[in-house]
Motif scaffolding. Structure first.
Motif, PDB file in Angstrom:
ATOM      1  N   THR A 163      -7.908   3.685  -2.501  1.00 54.94           N
ATOM      2  CA  THR A 163      -8.977   2.633  -3.184  1.00 54.94           C
ATOM      3  C   THR A 163      -8.036   1.315  -2.550  1.00 54.94           C
ATOM      4  OG1 THR A 163      -7.744   2.362  -5.223  1.00 54.94           O
ATOM      5  CG2 THR A 163      -9.598   3.767  -5.081  1.00 54.94           C
ATOM      6  N   SER A 164      -9.069   0.390  -2.345  1.00 54.54           N
ATOM      7  CA  SER A 164      -8.327  -0.877  -1.862  1.00 54.54           C
ATOM      8  C   SER A 164      -7.221  -1.355  -2.659  1.00 54.54           C
ATOM      9  CB  SER A 164      -9.420  -1.952  -2.001  1.00 54.54           C
ATOM     10  OG  SER A 164      -9.091  -3.212  -1.165  1.00 54.54           O
ATOM     11  N   GLU A 165      -7.263  -1.224  -3.901  1.00 57.38           N
ATOM     12  CA  GLU A 165      -5.889  -1.908  -4.884  1.00 57.38           C
ATOM     13  C   GLU A 165      -5.008  -1.097  -4.638  1.00 57.38           C
ATOM     14  OE1 GLU A 165      -5.114  -3.091  -9.309  1.00 57.38           O
ATOM     15  OE2 GLU A 165      -7.045  -2.360  -8.874  1.00 57.38           O
ATOM     16  N   GLU A 166      -4.831   0.391  -4.771  1.00 58.39           N
ATOM     17  CA  GLU A 166      -3.663   1.290  -4.961  1.00 58.39           C
ATOM     18  C   GLU A 166      -3.280   1.287  -3.277  1.00 58.39           C
ATOM     19  OE1 GLU A 166      -2.679   1.955  -7.516  1.00 58.39           O
ATOM     20  OE2 GLU A 166      -4.200   1.768  -8.728  1.00 58.39           O
ATOM     21  N   LEU A 167      -4.035   1.129  -2.256  1.00 59.86           N
ATOM     22  CA  LEU A 167      -3.412   1.410  -1.061  1.00 59.86           C
ATOM     23  C   LEU A 167      -2.614  -0.183  -0.691  1.00 59.86           C
ATOM     24  CD1 LEU A 167      -6.148   3.320   1.012  1.00 59.86           C
ATOM     25  CD2 LEU A 167      -3.947   3.994   0.577  1.00 59.86           C
ATOM     26  N   SER A 168      -3.319  -0.965  -1.353  1.00 54.82           N
ATOM     27  CA  SER A 168      -2.725  -2.427  -0.725  1.00 54.82           C
ATOM     28  C   SER A 168      -1.559  -2.737  -1.644  1.00 54.82           C
ATOM     29  CB  SER A 168      -3.982  -3.529  -1.218  1.00 54.82           C
ATOM     30  OG  SER A 168      -5.004  -3.386  -0.310  1.00 54.82           O
ATOM     31  N   ARG A 169      -1.469  -2.166  -2.718  1.00 53.51           N
ATOM     32  CA  ARG A 169      -0.416  -2.234  -3.744  1.00 53.51           C
ATOM     33  C   ARG A 169       0.882  -1.432  -2.949  1.00 53.51           C
ATOM     34  NH1 ARG A 169      -0.508  -3.458  -9.068  1.00 53.51           N
ATOM     35  NH2 ARG A 169      -2.705  -2.516  -9.200  1.00 53.51           N
ATOM     36  N   MET A 170       0.518  -0.123  -2.515  1.00 50.59           N
ATOM     37  CA  MET A 170       1.631   0.508  -1.858  1.00 50.59           C
ATOM     38  C   MET A 170       1.976  -0.096  -0.734  1.00 50.59           C
ATOM     39  SD  MET A 170       1.855   4.811  -1.363  1.00 50.59           S
ATOM     40  CE  MET A 170       0.546   4.919  -0.030  1.00 50.59           C
ATOM     41  N   ALA A 171       1.227  -0.335  -0.025  1.00 47.91           N
ATOM     42  CA  ALA A 171       1.608  -1.204   1.384  1.00 47.91           C
ATOM     43  C   ALA A 171       2.469  -2.377   1.144  1.00 47.91           C
ATOM     44  CB  ALA A 171       0.293  -1.450   2.182  1.00 47.91           C
ATOM     45  N   GLN A 172       1.958  -3.159  -0.070  1.00 52.84           N
ATOM     46  CA  GLN A 172       3.038  -4.510  -0.101  1.00 52.84           C
ATOM     47  C   GLN A 172       4.380  -3.971  -0.781  1.00 52.84           C
ATOM     48  OE1 GLN A 172       1.553  -6.832  -3.559  1.00 52.84           O
ATOM     49  NE2 GLN A 172       2.027  -8.750  -2.296  1.00 52.84           N
ATOM     50  N   LYS A 173       4.081  -3.232  -1.565  1.00 54.36           N
ATOM     51  CA  LYS A 173       5.723  -2.575  -1.836  1.00 54.36           C
ATOM     52  C   LYS A 173       6.374  -2.002  -0.812  1.00 54.36           C
ATOM     53  CE  LYS A 173       7.964  -0.063  -5.675  1.00 54.36           C
ATOM     54  NZ  LYS A 173       8.683  -1.482  -6.286  1.00 54.36           N
ATOM     55  N   LYS A 174       5.856  -1.308   0.229  1.00 55.71           N
ATOM     56  CA  LYS A 174       6.559  -0.852   1.366  1.00 55.71           C
ATOM     57  C   LYS A 174       6.959  -1.886   2.346  1.00 55.71           C
ATOM     58  CE  LYS A 174       8.650   2.582   3.665  1.00 55.71           C
ATOM     59  NZ  LYS A 174       9.681   3.187   3.113  1.00 55.71           N
ATOM     60  N   GLY A 175       6.125  -3.148   2.271  1.00 56.19           N
ATOM     61  CA  GLY A 175       6.207  -4.021   3.228  1.00 56.19           C
ATOM     62  C   GLY A 175       5.678  -3.798   4.613  1.00 56.19           C
ATOM     63  N   LEU A 176       4.602  -2.850   4.548  1.00 52.20           N
ATOM     64  CA  LEU A 176       3.547  -2.742   5.750  1.00 52.20           C
ATOM     65  C   LEU A 176       2.279  -3.183   5.644  1.00 52.20           C
ATOM     66  CD1 LEU A 176       4.860   0.927   6.099  1.00 52.20           C
ATOM     67  CD2 LEU A 176       5.325  -0.913   7.743  1.00 52.20           C
ATOM     68  N   MET A 177       1.592  -3.231   6.624  1.00 54.84           N
ATOM     69  CA  MET A 177       0.035  -3.489   6.417  1.00 54.84           C
ATOM     70  C   MET A 177      -0.686  -2.568   5.853  1.00 54.84           C
ATOM     71  SD  MET A 177      -2.487  -4.735   9.548  1.00 54.84           S
ATOM     72  CE  MET A 177      -1.911  -6.543   9.893  1.00 54.84           C
ATOM     73  N   SER A 178      -1.831  -2.988   4.964  1.00 54.45           N
ATOM     74  CA  SER A 178      -2.716  -2.120   4.384  1.00 54.45           C
ATOM     75  C   SER A 178      -3.602  -1.464   5.527  1.00 54.45           C
ATOM     76  CB  SER A 178      -3.307  -2.911   3.039  1.00 54.45           C
ATOM     77  OG  SER A 178      -4.303  -2.098   2.695  1.00 54.45           O
ATOM     78  N   PRO A 179      -4.235  -0.461   4.982  1.00 54.93           N
ATOM     79  CA  PRO A 179      -5.115   0.101   6.081  1.00 54.93           C
ATOM     80  C   PRO A 179      -6.637  -0.522   5.531  1.00 54.93           C
ATOM     81  CG  PRO A 179      -4.501   1.919   4.521  1.00 54.93           C
ATOM     82  CD  PRO A 179      -3.592   0.641   4.036  1.00 54.93           C
TER      83      PRO A 179
END
Length: 434
Positions: free
Chosen positions: A353-369
């Motif tokens: 989902t937009s929120e969970e993928l973005s949350r995980m990407a932000q924590k990892k420091g990578l760009m969200s898909p």
């Protein structure tokens, strides 16, 4: 790997994206909240395998998933020599339920198991919200199946010291002419190299990072060019000429001091720490490098003493503006032979989902898909790039062999080893490291 799905299907996904990822008339899945589809008292083990030493961002998602399924034990397992070992692991008794996959593995015999074990994630019955992911990086196989879904993405660009721009009364450039003007202004104000980057070796060098998106833009709509480039046809070297001319122009326009760049020891840690010295307006790098910035702030005495605001933006190498080279970074597959297949799919439905993928990407420091990049201000500038200038090398169809030739040619021209004509004539003969 191709994105050769029927155009009508993609169009349908785009329409659904409007409804599920941004429409004011309907709430998104995230806004509605995740609704468990299985018995929440279910007890089982789900193992996710990958090559990272640690995956704290994913483990945070495990914790969030456990709020709905408290009896599901989620575990991440690191596999040494991942790319070569994942096939063996998938064929063993302790095969993971979900595993990291890469689109470049598709079509290569040595990685066949990694594709063969993957469930088709495009099956509507699974309920994955694929419409929230940028269509450029949803990469289907030739038969239309989707063996993996991107959970992180990557691109090329430059770190920008926004505080320096503000101090000097300058704006972050959006076209090539603006870039040249800004670089001149910084030079006039005493900055040694307005743009810096790694130049000691070819791999993700300043030359590749700044010109590869531009090169993709020159061949994106030329199927014959891509065919000849992939065949390593010597005559295909002419397709590189505009890009090689651009890197020469870039250097002649005084955007970069190569002597200063040559002092950077590597293209990750040293690039970040040099940028944190605070006197570099712009530093070329990849999204992978950006992911390491936050952890290194505390390692830089200069940054601790004088912290500044910075973001990651595309490099505007054409007068029309920058290209956004959109590439999957890390992808997840579900093992179709998993003993807990339903729960593995349920976790994927939760995660995609937009929120969970973005949350995980932000924590990892990578760009969200995801289509919405506003979740992390670091990458927000890429969201402003018009769709016509968002490019995927895999959709274009360029092979690794063709890309290696381009990277070697632009590096040799950029460092003065070859002139443009010799680099063009040498297409198909370049060997990395020589």
């Amino acid at each position: 790997m191709k994105k050769k799905v029927c155009c009508m299907v993609l169009a349908g996904m785009m329409v659904m994206g409007l409804a599920s990822c941004g429409s004011k008339k309907e709430k998104t899945t995230t806004e509605q909240g995740f609704k468990p589809a299985l018995d929440t008292s279910t007890s089982c083990h789900i193992n996710v395998a990958g090559g990272y030493d640690n995956f704290e961002a994913l483990e945070a998602e495990f914790d969030r998933f456990n709020q709905f399924y408290p009896n599901v034990e989620m575990k991440y397992t690191k596999i040494d020599d991942y790319n070569n070992m994942i096939g063996t692991v998938l064929n063993g008794n302790d095969a993971p339920d979900i595993y990291v996959n890469y689109s470049w593995m598709y079509g290569r015999e040595q990685y066949k198991s990694s594709i063969d074990h993957a469930e088709d994630l495009s099956d509507p019955a699974l309920g994955l919200d694929l419409s929230c992911i940028r269509s450029n990086i949803i990469l289907n196989t030739d038969d239309g199946k989707l063996p993996m879904v991107p959970v992180f993405s990557n691109t090329y660009g430059m770190l920008v010291n926004n505080s320096l721009f503000e101090k000097e009364g300058l704006s972050v450039p959006k076209t090539y002419q603006e870039l040249v003007s800004v670089c001149k202004a910084f030079r006039d104000k005493g900055y040694e190299s307005p743009i810096m980057g790694f130049t000691k070796e070819e791999t993700t060098s300043l030359f590749t990072l700044s010109t590869y998106p531009y090169f993709c833009g020159t061949v994106a709509n030329d199927a014959e060019a891509v065919k000849n480039l992939n065949a390593l046809d010597p005559s295909a070297g002419e397709y590189m000429r505009p890009t090689l001319e651009k890197i020469v122009q870039f250097l002649n326009d005084g955007c970069v001091n190569l002597e200063a760049c040559g002092k950077i020891e590597n293209n990750y840690d040293a690039v970040i720490l040099r940028f944190f010295e605070g006197d570099v307006p712009m530093m070329t790098c990849s999204g992978d490098t950006v992911s390491g910035t936050k952890k290194r702030e505390s390692r830089s005495e200069a940054f601790i003493a004088s912290p500044f605001n910075y973001t990651f933006v595309p490099i505007p190498m054409s007068d029309e503006g920058a290209y956004f080279l959109d590439m999957p970074n890390l992808q997840f597959s579900v093992n179709k032979d998993s003993k807990n297949l339903n729960m593995a799919n349920e976790f994927m439905r939760f995660l995609v989902t937009s929120e969970e993928l973005s949350r995980m990407a932000q924590k990892k420091g990578l760009m969200s898909p995801t289509k919405d990049l506003s979740f992390n201000n670091m990458y927000a500038a890429f969201e402003a790039v018009p769709e016509s200038r968002i490019l995927s090398p895999e959709v274009i169809g360029l092979t690794d062999d063709a890309v290696i030739q381009l990277r070697q040619a632009v590096y040799r021209v950029g460092t003065g080893v070859l002139d443009i004509d010799k680099a063009v004539a040498g297409y198909g003969t370049f060997v990395p490291g020589e």
